[in-house]
Design a protein around this motif. Structure first.
Motif, PDB file in Angstrom:
ATOM      1  N   GLU A 126      19.829 -21.260   3.710  1.00  0.00           N
ATOM      2  CA  GLU A 126      21.162 -21.410   4.287  1.00  0.00           C
ATOM      3  C   GLU A 126      21.342 -20.479   5.485  1.00  0.00           C
ATOM      4  N   VAL A 138      31.496 -20.788   6.742  1.00  0.00           N
ATOM      5  CA  VAL A 138      30.751 -21.724   5.900  1.00  0.00           C
ATOM      6  C   VAL A 138      30.116 -22.795   6.784  1.00  0.00           C
ATOM      7  N   LYS A 147      27.872 -28.638   0.395  1.00  0.00           N
ATOM      8  CA  LYS A 147      28.930 -27.693   0.045  1.00  0.00           C
ATOM      9  C   LYS A 147      29.791 -28.220  -1.104  1.00  0.00           C
ATOM     10  N   PHE A 169      36.869 -19.841  -6.074  1.00  0.00           N
ATOM     11  CA  PHE A 169      35.872 -19.231  -5.189  1.00  0.00           C
ATOM     12  C   PHE A 169      34.870 -18.408  -6.005  1.00  0.00           C
ATOM     13  N   ASP A 174      32.785 -23.475  -2.237  1.00  0.00           N
ATOM     14  CA  ASP A 174      32.655 -23.068  -0.838  1.00  0.00           C
ATOM     15  C   ASP A 174      33.979 -23.219  -0.098  1.00  0.00           C
ATOM     16  N   ILE A 175      34.739 -24.233  -0.487  1.00  0.00           N
ATOM     17  CA  ILE A 175      36.039 -24.527   0.114  1.00  0.00           C
ATOM     18  C   ILE A 175      37.002 -24.863  -1.019  1.00  0.00           C
ATOM     19  N   GLY A 201      38.272 -17.026   2.125  1.00  0.00           N
ATOM     20  CA  GLY A 201      37.487 -18.257   2.170  1.00  0.00           C
ATOM     21  C   GLY A 201      38.229 -19.399   2.829  1.00  0.00           C
TER      22      GLY A 201
END
Length: 297
Positions: A126, A138, A147, A169, A174-175, A201
């Motif tokens: 990554e 991200v 993701k 999180f 990731d989101i 985030g």
């Protein structure tokens, strides 16, 4: 340490390769005892151990036989290796650091080690990946990994929204996506995102209502979703805010709506062909994946 690795003809190549990889640390003999490693019998193992001067034996983790009697008569401990020969390269290098079980397969012991190693490899890839774009740190698309987006439905009704977002999180999202139902007002959206000002985030707003989308743009990093029904109203505002957006088909096709989003000035786009379930238009919706150069949702 001198180790005996009984195996079957079906996996001998894999086992020998693993033994060669650990040859700098251990003296390992790989012996074929039949077609399938897990069919090893106590009698066969005892015959192999006679005069071998072994310090330990590692049998297949799939073996169902008990080798306690063999241990008593030979004085050589017999441990359970992994269930699958392909996992031996994870076991042999750490024999000096762990003590294998005589009853439980080694892969059960090494599950955490495998998770850590997998996470390390993913993190390295990554870091090296070249994405299509980045949302608040991200990476999205390109060579980046898939993701995880976690959704909180009816975010405006949650008693402790910040705690839920932090938990998601912490669990690996990731989101985090905040969904708003038909009863939500712009004031509700503003309130929810305002309570999350300490969250580092990326956050998404999940609604097709242009008024609710606009209310979230002071903090939302991603908009779900845009189409010909709301793009004319809020498309330029999304672009001005620098937010990314998921684009979906509606009456117009996905390529047409993507073109409209680009014309509005939105640079970071994710395409969602809206894949339908089997029996409800799966084949037709699969066509939506053709010719899409943007990351897919």
């Amino acid at each position: 340490m001198r180790i005996l690795l009984p195996t079957g003809s079906a996996t001998v190549g894999i086992v020998k390769a693993a033994a060669r990889g650990a040859s700098s640390r251990h003296d390992i003999d790989v012996v074929v005892t039949g077609d399938i490693a897990s069919f090893l019998s106590p009698g066969d193992l005892e015959r192999l151990l006679r005069g071998g001067g072994y310090d330990m034996v590692i049998v297949s983790g799939m073996c169902s036989a008990s080798f306690a009697g063999v241990e008593r008569r030979t004085g050589v401990p017999v441990y359970r290796g992994p269930r699958h020969a392909a996992d031996l390269p994870l076991v042999l290098p750490v024999l000096d650091q762990i003590r294998l079980s005589k009853t439980i397969p080694a892969d059960d012991f090494l599950a955490e080690t495998r998770r850590e190693e997998a996470s390390r490899k993913v993190a390295i890839r990554e870091e090296e990946a070249d994405p299509d774009f980045i949302i608040r740190g991200v990476k999205i698309g390109g060579g980046a990994r898939m993701k995880v987006l976690a959704e909180i439905m009816d975010a405006h009704r949650r008693d402790d929204l910040e705690a839920e977002v932090r938990r998601l999180f912490a669990d690996g999202a990731d989101i985090v996506d905040l969904g708003f139902g038909f009863d939500a007002a712009p004031e509700d959206v503003e309130r929810c995102f305002s309570t999350l000002e300490e969250i580092e985030g990326p956050l998404a707003v999940d609604t097709q209502n242009p008024l609710l989308i606009a209310a979230a743009l002071f903090r939302a990093d991603l908009v779900l979703s845009l189409h010909e029904g709301n793009l004319p109203v809020v498309g330029e505002a999304v672009a001005d805010a620098g937010a990314a957006a998921v684009v979906v088909p509606r009456e117009r096709t996905l390529p047409e709506n993507i073109a409209a989003a680009e014309e509005a000035g939105i640079c970071a786009l994710i395409a969602d062909p809206l894949l339908q379930p089997v029996g409800s238009g799966l084949t037709g919706s699969l066509k939506g994946f053709e010719g899409i150069s943007h990351p897919l949702f």
